[in-house]
Structure formats: C-alpha cells, structure tokens
Design a protein around this motif. Structure first.
Motif, PDB file in Angstrom:
ATOM      1  N   ILE A 152       0.845  -1.191   0.000  1.00 26.54           N
ATOM      2  CA  ILE A 152       0.000   0.000   0.000  1.00 26.54           C
ATOM      3  C   ILE A 152       0.881   1.242   0.000  1.00 26.54           C
ATOM      4  N   SER A 153       0.643   2.142  -0.966  1.00 26.57           N
ATOM      5  CA  SER A 153       1.426   3.380  -0.997  1.00 26.57           C
ATOM      6  C   SER A 153       0.604   4.532  -1.540  1.00 26.57           C
ATOM      7  N   HIS A 154       0.853   5.713  -0.972  1.00 31.39           N
ATOM      8  CA  HIS A 154       0.192   6.953  -1.370  1.00 31.39           C
ATOM      9  C   HIS A 154       1.273   8.028  -1.437  1.00 31.39           C
ATOM     10  N   PHE A 155       1.566   8.516  -2.641  1.00 31.18           N
ATOM     11  CA  PHE A 155       2.722   9.390  -2.813  1.00 31.18           C
ATOM     12  C   PHE A 155       2.390  10.874  -2.695  1.00 31.18           C
ATOM     13  N   ASN A 156       1.133  11.251  -2.950  1.00 31.86           N
ATOM     14  CA  ASN A 156       0.743  12.663  -2.864  1.00 31.86           C
ATOM     15  C   ASN A 156       1.675  13.545  -3.697  1.00 31.86           C
ATOM     16  N   LEU A 157       1.968  13.112  -4.906  1.00 32.33           N
ATOM     17  CA  LEU A 157       2.830  13.893  -5.795  1.00 32.33           C
ATOM     18  C   LEU A 157       2.160  15.207  -6.174  1.00 32.33           C
ATOM     19  N   GLU A 158       2.955  16.240  -6.320  1.00 28.98           N
ATOM     20  CA  GLU A 158       2.428  17.553  -6.654  1.00 28.98           C
ATOM     21  C   GLU A 158       1.895  17.566  -8.085  1.00 28.98           C
ATOM     22  N   ARG A 159       0.684  18.088  -8.262  1.00 30.99           N
ATOM     23  CA  ARG A 159       0.073  18.124  -9.583  1.00 30.99           C
ATOM     24  C   ARG A 159       0.775  19.127 -10.502  1.00 30.99           C
ATOM     25  N   GLY A 160       1.569  20.015  -9.946  1.00 32.82           N
ATOM     26  CA  GLY A 160       2.267  21.004 -10.755  1.00 32.82           C
ATOM     27  C   GLY A 160       3.647  20.588 -11.215  1.00 32.82           C
ATOM     28  N   ILE A 161       4.051  19.329 -10.948  1.00 32.69           N
ATOM     29  CA  ILE A 161       5.349  18.862 -11.438  1.00 32.69           C
ATOM     30  C   ILE A 161       5.389  19.042 -12.952  1.00 32.69           C
ATOM     31  N   PRO A 162       6.442  19.667 -13.492  1.00 33.61           N
ATOM     32  CA  PRO A 162       6.469  19.982 -14.923  1.00 33.61           C
ATOM     33  C   PRO A 162       6.299  18.766 -15.821  1.00 33.61           C
ATOM     34  N   TRP A 243      -1.733   7.301 -13.025  1.00 38.45           N
ATOM     35  CA  TRP A 243      -1.161   7.885 -11.810  1.00 38.45           C
ATOM     36  C   TRP A 243      -1.625   7.142 -10.569  1.00 38.45           C
ATOM     37  N   SER A 244      -2.533   6.205 -10.751  1.00 40.56           N
ATOM     38  CA  SER A 244      -2.980   5.326  -9.668  1.00 40.56           C
ATOM     39  C   SER A 244      -3.246   3.946 -10.259  1.00 40.56           C
ATOM     40  N   TYR A 245      -3.074   2.926  -9.441  1.00 40.83           N
ATOM     41  CA  TYR A 245      -3.380   1.576  -9.905  1.00 40.83           C
ATOM     42  C   TYR A 245      -3.772   0.685  -8.737  1.00 40.83           C
ATOM     43  N   SER A 261      -1.960 -14.709  -2.572  1.00 41.84           N
ATOM     44  CA  SER A 261      -2.660 -13.538  -3.094  1.00 41.84           C
ATOM     45  C   SER A 261      -1.858 -12.284  -2.761  1.00 41.84           C
ATOM     46  N   ALA A 262      -1.616 -11.442  -3.765  1.00 43.01           N
ATOM     47  CA  ALA A 262      -0.835 -10.217  -3.552  1.00 43.01           C
ATOM     48  C   ALA A 262      -1.617  -9.016  -4.062  1.00 43.01           C
ATOM     49  N   LEU A 263      -1.817  -8.038  -3.189  1.00 41.54           N
ATOM     50  CA  LEU A 263      -2.494  -6.795  -3.548  1.00 41.54           C
ATOM     51  C   LEU A 263      -1.460  -5.686  -3.656  1.00 41.54           C
ATOM     52  N   PHE A 264      -1.476  -4.970  -4.787  1.00 44.28           N
ATOM     53  CA  PHE A 264      -0.600  -3.823  -5.008  1.00 44.28           C
ATOM     54  C   PHE A 264      -1.504  -2.604  -5.213  1.00 44.28           C
ATOM     55  N   LYS A 265      -1.523  -1.705  -4.240  1.00 44.77           N
ATOM     56  CA  LYS A 265      -2.408  -0.540  -4.312  1.00 44.77           C
ATOM     57  C   LYS A 265      -1.574   0.722  -4.195  1.00 44.77           C
ATOM     58  N   HIS A 266      -1.656   1.561  -5.237  1.00 47.24           N
ATOM     59  CA  HIS A 266      -0.836   2.775  -5.254  1.00 47.24           C
ATOM     60  C   HIS A 266      -1.667   3.960  -5.722  1.00 47.24           C
ATOM     61  N   GLY A 267      -1.630   5.025  -4.952  1.00 48.27           N
ATOM     62  CA  GLY A 267      -2.229   6.285  -5.355  1.00 48.27           C
ATOM     63  C   GLY A 267      -1.144   7.331  -5.486  1.00 48.27           C
ATOM     64  N   GLY A 268      -0.812   7.686  -6.721  1.00 48.55           N
ATOM     65  CA  GLY A 268       0.293   8.609  -6.931  1.00 48.55           C
ATOM     66  C   GLY A 268       0.005  10.020  -6.496  1.00 48.55           C
ATOM     67  N   LEU A 269      -1.276  10.424  -6.478  1.00 42.77           N
ATOM     68  CA  LEU A 269      -1.632  11.822  -6.221  1.00 42.77           C
ATOM     69  C   LEU A 269      -2.422  12.019  -4.940  1.00 42.77           C
ATOM     70  N   VAL A 270      -2.649  10.960  -4.180  1.00 48.78           N
ATOM     71  CA  VAL A 270      -3.497  11.072  -2.988  1.00 48.78           C
ATOM     72  C   VAL A 270      -2.647  11.103  -1.717  1.00 48.78           C
ATOM     73  N   PRO A 271      -3.117  11.794  -0.666  1.00 47.96           N
ATOM     74  CA  PRO A 271      -2.343  11.879   0.572  1.00 47.96           C
ATOM     75  C   PRO A 271      -2.464  10.612   1.403  1.00 47.96           C
ATOM     76  N   ARG A 272      -1.457  10.366   2.226  1.00 44.02           N
ATOM     77  CA  ARG A 272      -1.505   9.232   3.147  1.00 44.02           C
ATOM     78  C   ARG A 272      -1.931   9.717   4.532  1.00 44.02           C
ATOM     79  N   PHE A 273      -2.628   8.866   5.256  1.00 43.32           N
ATOM     80  CA  PHE A 273      -3.003   9.160   6.642  1.00 43.32           C
ATOM     81  C   PHE A 273      -2.132   8.335   7.586  1.00 43.32           C
ATOM     82  N   ARG A 274      -2.131   7.046   7.410  1.00 49.34           N
ATOM     83  CA  ARG A 274      -1.185   6.177   8.117  1.00 49.34           C
ATOM     84  C   ARG A 274      -0.005   5.911   7.181  1.00 49.34           C
TER      85      ARG A 274
END
Length: 378
Positions: A152-162, A243-245, A261-274
């Motif tokens: 599980i990963s949430h990168f919260n990448l900036e939408r303004g990255i060139p 940007w998410s999968y 069973s393997a789950l791969f969950k990634h949100g490139g633009l969303v913030p993480r809480f934990r």
C-alpha cells in the motif's frame, strides 16, 4: 577479466550519476557518459571526472568499446540504446522499465540471449536491508506458509510537477513502470515467487501538467513547479498514463503449496493518513514493513498474535553499501552483484531482462483494463 571492466553510461540525470557511483564502487572504470544536451553532458561528465562525453550513443559505443553499459535514461529511450549496445557485445545494466511495452521487451530479451551477455534489470528496491531481512525470515519459516501480501502506498505527488517523460506512456512514464516494478520485485524476492495470474485497474487522475523549460534532473523537478498554476499564460501538456493503480496477483511461491494472493495498491496523487507499508501474511504469523518500498522498520507477529520490533541482523547491516540514499544504496548493491557475476564469482540470483520482460507484459495486461464484468448489461 584481469583488468577493470569499463562502463559507458547513458543518461546525465539523477540515475546517470547514481549508476556512475555504483559501478565505480563495484570496481569498474567509467569511461564515458552520453546525454541529450551537449553542455549538460559536458558539465556532468566534468564534475564526475568521466573522460569522454557526448550526445551520439552509437559513436560513444564505437569509440569506447565498453564491457558494460548502464542505461539511466527514461524508458522511452531504452530500446534503441540497448539494441545498439548489444550489437557491440556489451553487458547491460538497465534501470526500470526495460522498455515501453511487452513486444519491445521481448525483442530485447531475444537479442541479449543471442549475444550471450549478462543483463541486469534495476527494479532494485528489493535490496533494501529490511526487505532482505524479511526475505531471510520467510525462508526461515518465521510466518509459516505465506498466504497473502499487501503493498500500500500513497505518494501525494504535486500536480504542478512539470510535464515530462513521467507523464507519457511512450516515454516510459506511469506509476506501473516506476512503482509497481519495484514492489513486484520485492514480493517476488521475499516469497521466492513468480506471478501466475494478474488483474488490475489503472486511472489517470492527473490529465495534464504545466510545460516548463529548464528541467533536466528528475530529482530536482519540483524546483520548477510554477508558483501560480492558474496563470493563463501557462502552457499544458496532456498526460496519457496512469497515476494510480490497483493490481491483484496470484504468486507461485516455493514456500507455499497454494498460490499467494498479492495486492498492489498505489495512489500517486493522494495523501496518506497512516504510513505506507508492505505486509507478508502466513499461516503462522506476519511481517509488517513500514514504508512504500518496505524499507522502514520491520515488525514480526508470531503464532500467538504478539507483535515485536526486530532489529536489523548484523550480517545484513554489514553487507549493505555505505552510501546515502535508499535508491543509491540499492543501485550499489545490484551493480556489485552484476559485476561479480560478469567476473565469474558466485552470486545469488538477481533481476535480469527476463524479469524486465515479464514485468512489461504484466503492465500491458493491467493497462488494457479488460477484466471488468458488467453487472447491468443492456
């Protein structure tokens, strides 16, 4: 090989510098560096003390005749650079992704096999100390038979990255190429596993990015984010990649009779809480790794359900390259293994073009998004 192996580096950015340092630390001589822009190639090569620099990859191969090439460019440039290098009989160390699609990856694998050279595929976060610790624990039976994994990963990448290569599928961009490759390699290494089946969903929730001049080094791209993204004078480039999968895979592990069973969950633009994490579950316990690539603290749950924090074993700590930065540390580890193999010394299995090709085919399947069942057909 009695003399120092020679290395030619493709790429003058963060990865190019990282590959240069890694191969020098492994005992190679870096004889040249090639980039897109003459003055950048000259500046970086001069600063790093590399004797040859230029922008013509084929000429550099001809002039330096390297034993090894290190491909440190965006994925869209890899196919032609690798094809030419294989024609010169060079061993190839390639950053992920191997290329932009499974068909081209298959071609490169076939060419490498025909050339009889060694290859390395740098989905290299599998070499962080905590991941190697988890690998040793699973092999020792600490969690029993593995049953399930979650990444599980949430990168919260900036939408303004060139706007650049990371926004374009044809250039090797997308979060599957640049995140999933690492986590799949981690799971495969820890479980001694290969993927048997896969399904997934991708989403482009960015859609566009500002076009900004002067961006060269991927690691410093944030410094070029425009101060005012609402400025009407800004020009915009269109994203055409995920940007998410969410990916679900069945993994065949040597430590389990049934598929894992393997789950791969990634949100490139969303913030993480934990915290981001990777967890390996078994029928007798679990291993929890903190961090999006599992490179943080390791926690072990035993059969009684009690969690304990485990310190890194001394042998793994001693075998870890003493360099700053997780990415750099992992490049150093893989380059060291690759060099040892080229020089005929025994090494553990490491990721090669065969893995890179398999990963690219999996990414193609996930991007096809062809696995939905319509619950309300007309």
């Amino acid at each position: 090989m009695s003399r120092k192996p020679t290395v030619l580096v493709a790429g003058t950015g963060f990865a190019g510098e990282g590959h240069t340092d890694a191969f020098r630390a492994a005992g190679a001589e870096v004889v040249g560096m090639v980039g897109r822009t003459p003055h950048v190639a000259a500046e970086v090569a001069g600063r790093l003390g590399i004797p040859m620099h230029g922008t013509d990859w084929q000429a550099a191969l001809r002039d330096t005749r390297p034993d090894i090439v290190a491909i440190a460019t965006p994925g869209g440039a890899h196919f032609e650079q690798i094809r030419l290098a294989l024609g010169f009989g060079a061993h190839v160390f390639c950053d992920k992704p191997l290329t932009t699609d499974g068909a081209r990856a298959e071609q490169l694998l076939a060419l490498a096999d025909a050339a009889g050279v060694k290859t390395a595929f740098a989905a290299s976060y599998r070499y962080t100390p905590s991941v190697r610790h988890a690998q040793a624990l699973v092999a020792a039976g600490a969690i029993g038979r593995p049953t399930e994994v979650e990444c599980i990963s949430h990168f919260n990448l900036e939408r303004g990255i060139p706007f650049g290569w990371s926004h374009r599928q044809e250039a090797g961009g997308g979060r599957l190429n640049n995140n999933f490759t690492h986590t799949l390699a981690i799971v495969s290494a820890v479980l001694d596993a290969t993927p048997e089946a896969v399904t997934g969903e991708v989403r482009d929730d960015l859609r566009r990015a500002p076009i900004v001049d002067g961006v060269h080094n991927f690691a410093t791209r944030r410094a070029f984010i425009p101060a005012d993204l609402s400025d009407p004078k800004l020009q915009w480039g269109k994203s055409n990649v995920e940007w998410s999968y969410t990916v679900l895979a069945r993994m065949k592990s040597s430590f389990a009779e049934a598929p894992v069973s393997a789950l791969f969950k990634h949100g490139g633009l969303v913030p993480r809480f934990r915290e981001d994490h990777i967890v390996f579950y078994g029928d007798a316990g679990a291993i929890y790794l903190e961090g999006h690539y599992g490179s943080g603290a390791l926690h072990l749950c035993g059969p009684a359900g009690d969690w304990q924090d485990l310190a890194l074993p001394a042998d793994i700590a001693a075998d870890t390259p003493d360099v700053t930065g997780e990415t750099e540390q992992c490049w150093h580890y893989l380059a060291r293994e690759f060099m040892a193999d080229i020089q005929g010394r025994p090494v553990a299995p490491y990721p090669t073009f065969r893995d890179g090709c398999a990963y690219q085919k999996i990414i193609d399947l996930i991007r096809a998004n062809a696995n939905w069942t319509d619950l309300h057909p007309d």
